[in-house]
Structures are given as C-alpha cells and as structure tokens.
Enzyme design. Structure first.
Site, PDB file in Angstrom:
ATOM      1  NE  ARG A  39      76.883 100.871  16.216  1.00  0.00           N
ATOM      2  CZ  ARG A  39      76.559 100.253  17.327  1.00  0.00           C
ATOM      3  NH1 ARG A  39      76.287 100.962  18.417  1.00  0.00           N
ATOM      4  NH2 ARG A  39      76.504  98.940  17.380  1.00  0.00           N
ATOM      5  CE  LYS A  89      80.298  88.457  31.518  1.00  0.00           C
ATOM      6  NZ  LYS A  89      79.148  89.033  32.244  1.00  0.00           N
ATOM      7  N   GLY A 136      80.282  95.787  17.772  1.00  0.00           N
ATOM      8  CA  GLY A 136      80.964  97.056  18.016  1.00  0.00           C
ATOM      9  C   GLY A 136      82.389  96.892  18.489  1.00  0.00           C
ATOM     10  N   GLY A 138      74.140  93.585  18.450  1.00  0.00           N
ATOM     11  CA  GLY A 138      73.270  92.527  18.957  1.00  0.00           C
ATOM     12  C   GLY A 138      72.195  92.116  17.976  1.00  0.00           C
TER      13      GLY A 138
END
Length: 409
Positions: free
Chosen positions: A39, A207, A365, A389
């Site tokens: 980043r 998840k 990420g 996100g």
C-alpha cells in the site's frame, strides 16, 4: 455525475499550493517493521506527481484501529519511514494530526515537500457518527492548507467509510479523484459491468459470513465460483460431509445451501475442493495428510482432523478453471499460506494467475500479502487491488460514501 481527477488539478496548477491527500498507508506491522509495503508503494505515484508539480503535500492516513486517542502501537511513523525510504522527495512526519506540530510543519512546507500527519484515527472525531463532530475535525484539517488548498482522495481502501478525512473534507475543499481510486474504479467496473467470459471467481479466507453479499451478487454474474480456504468447510458441511475440527460457521449452513441451490438456477457453477490437507493441529510442525473432501474424518486424526488447505487435486482443478478464463477475480487465500505445509493451494492459484493472459484482479489484503509472501511480484498479475473491504462492498452493489462525496463536489 463524474469526479474531477488529479489531472484536472494538475492542469489548474499546484505549485506553492497546499494539497491534502487521503492516502492508504494501513500496512501490516511486526512491531515497528512494515511486513508488506504494497500500500505504501501504491500511494507513491500520486504523491510523486504532486511533489514534482511543486505542491506542498499533506498526507492523511490511518493505521489499525486505535480507540480515538494517540497510541504508539498505531503510530503512522513506520509506514511514513518506509515511504521516505522509497520516495525521491522530502518527507516529514508530524507528531500529531491537527495540533501544534502539524500546524507548524504545514506552514513551513516548501514546494515539492511532503508532510505526513499522524494517524487520523488518533482523533475521535475522524470516525464519529455525529456529523458536527466530523465536520469540525474536517475543518481543522482543511485549515492546514491555507487559502488555496485542495483535496485528493487516493485511498480506495477507505471510500466505504463515512469518515471526516474521506467524506466531510470533500465538502470543504475542491476535491479530486486520485489515480489509485480511478484505477480501482476502472478495474471494478470491468468486473461488474461487462466481464469477458468465461468469468472465474476464486474466493477463500476464513469465513463465509465475510463474503455473503458478494457471493449473492456473483452468483448472477460469474460463470464459475471456486471456493477454498476456511470458508470451504461450511460449504462441505452444508452438503452433509463431515469436516472434523475444521473451521465451520454452523449459523450459515442454511444460507450456503441456498447458494448451492441457486447456482444451479443461475448457471454459475460452485466448485468445491475434492481433497483437503488435514492436520493434527494448527502449527508449523503439525502432522498432516491429504484426504478426500467428503471423508475428512476418515484419516489417522479421525474427527479431530483440521483442514488447513485445499489438496493437490483441488489445486489442479482450480488451475484448470483459471486457465480457461478470460476474467479472474481472486479474494482470499486457499489455506494457511503462512505455514509452508499448507501453502500449496494458494501457491497453485497464484502461479496460475501469474501464467494467465486473462484480465486478473487480486482483491483483499490477505491475498496480496499471500502472493508477496510466496515470492511473487506485483508485476506478475493484472491488478492487485488495495481496496480490501471497499472493493467487496462495490462488488456487492453498495454505495460508497467516499465516491459519492467526490461526485458531489
């Protein structure tokens, strides 16, 4: 409505002007060491353009989740130091966000110099749900720029947040879309509006619940949806297979069964692992073996077996789908890639993408960190998203406040 771009700002002239840039320097740290500077590197081009044009650049960024107060563990300094190592321009770091250090250094900035403010989340107003509190913080940030300031949003990873340094500041200064944000938008539009087919999506990570909405959207858009990582075990359990001690979200079983049924209706094939690397425990020295995905409890660890990666046959199948694709989106590793014994699935997917001539996007990420950890270069892939996100929310069809703020300026 379209947004003004960095090129528009540069065409207006920035020499001698203070330009406030929202960058994404939210990098992973080991103590004070940056473990993945992706980043930071992605933020450099816009800062370099402004510096070369003679702007006096003020950088706003966050790191981690401090609780609205200064915390040395979340100082922006390690990321700023890494930026300074990579940059060809002068970099200073303020000791605060809008306090005396920031004001003094901002006032003394020379043309082409860059000042990085301390973590904006050290001020509780940055993330406040109170509009007036956020506006007051934005005003103090804008005041650092003097009479002819401008704002550039170059942090796509934060555009899904209704925060002062993302949304409210765009109401106070002439606002422009940074190159990184523009590129992310172009890439995401390609994925959502008219992807070249076959369109293959590879989803991993721990998840299912983190990706419910994006799966919901992709079932109507992708041709093949490949599921790996910890989330695969909830899919396998939904099909009635035993998963031992593998990660399982029991509260998502019905939702996943609905996805499996919908995949047949939409024509989007959901492809699950056919074999799994099963371990005795979580750890680098764990004993492990490869077992069929429908018989995870049949090995020497029995019902205590723990699935930590897709198996080699699954890796080969996933690679085959990727090779056949013209568009590929990958979000989430296939296993615990940090441990060599459980990195095979992630490595296979990464290598297939590196070899592919398809339009390929790596989002998230964890995925970006995985390919770098495994020795791949950013240049091996079509595009590595810094959106995290925010990218997923865009793919879900949600409105992103930071983008709306730029369009309304």
């Amino acid at each position: 409505m379209t947004s003004n771009t960095l090129d528009d700002l540069l065409a207006d002239g920035v020499r001698g002007r203070h330009v406030l840039v929202r960058s994404d320097l939210n990098v992973p740290l080991d103590g004070s060491t940056v473990t993945d500077d992706g980043r930071v590197r992605a933020s450099l081009p816009v800062l370099a353009k402004l510096s070369e044009a003679g702007a006096r650049v003020l950088v706003m960024a966050h790191l981690g989740r401090p609780k609205g107060a200064p915390d040395p563990k979340y100082s922006i300094r390690p990321a700023a130091d890494r930026l300074a190592e990579l940059a060809d321009f002068d970099v200073e770091v303020a000791q605060d966000v809008v306090g005396s250090s920031a004001r003094e250094l901002a006032a003394g900035l020379q043309d082409g110099a860059v000042l990085i403010l301390e973590n904006v989340r050290f001020d509780p107003r940055e993330t406040s749900k109170n509009d007036d509190e956020r506006a007051s913080f934005a005003r103090e940030l804008a005041d650092l720029t003097g009479a002819h300031g401008a704002y550039v949003d170059d942090a796509f990873g934060a555009v899904h947040r209704k925060h002062a340094s993302v949304v409210d500041i765009a109401q106070l200064l002439p606002a422009y879309q940074g190159d990184l944000v523009r590129t992310e938008m172009e890439v995401l539009r390609q994925l959502t509006e008219a992807p070249q087919r076959p369109y293959v999506v590879v989803l991993g990570g721990s998840k299912v619940s983190d990706k419910l909405a994006v799966i919901d959207q992709l079932l109507g858009r992708a041709d093949h949806l490949l599921i790996g990582g910890g989330m695969a075990f909830t899919f396998l359990a939904a099909m009635g297979y035993p998963v031992g001690k593998s990660l399982l979200e029991e509260d998502q079983l019905e939702t996943v069964r609905g996805y499996l049924a919908r995949s047949k209706e939409t024509g989007c094939d959901i492809i699950l692992p056919t074999d799994v690397v099963v371990a005795s425990k979580f750890g680098p020295d764990a004993e492990h073996e490869v077992l069929p995905a429908d018989a995870i409890d049949s090995g020497r660890f029995g019902a205590s077996g723990l699935g930590l990666d897709i198996g080699p046959a699954s890796g080969e199948a996933f690679v085959s789908y990727i090779r056949s694709a013209n568009t590929v989106f990958w979000n989430g590793p296939m296993g615990v890639f940090e441990l060599e014994a459980f990195s095979g699935g992630t490595r296979a997917v990464a290598q297939a993408l590196a070899d592919s001539e398809a339009f390929s996007v790596i989002g998230g990420g964890d995925s970006a960190a995985a390919v770098r950890t495994l020795g791949f270069s950013d240049d091996d892939f079509g595009h590595i998203s810094t959106g995290g996100g925010a990218s997923l929310e865009y793919l879900e069809g949600k409105e992103l406040p930071g983008l709306t703020a730029l369009e309304g300026n």
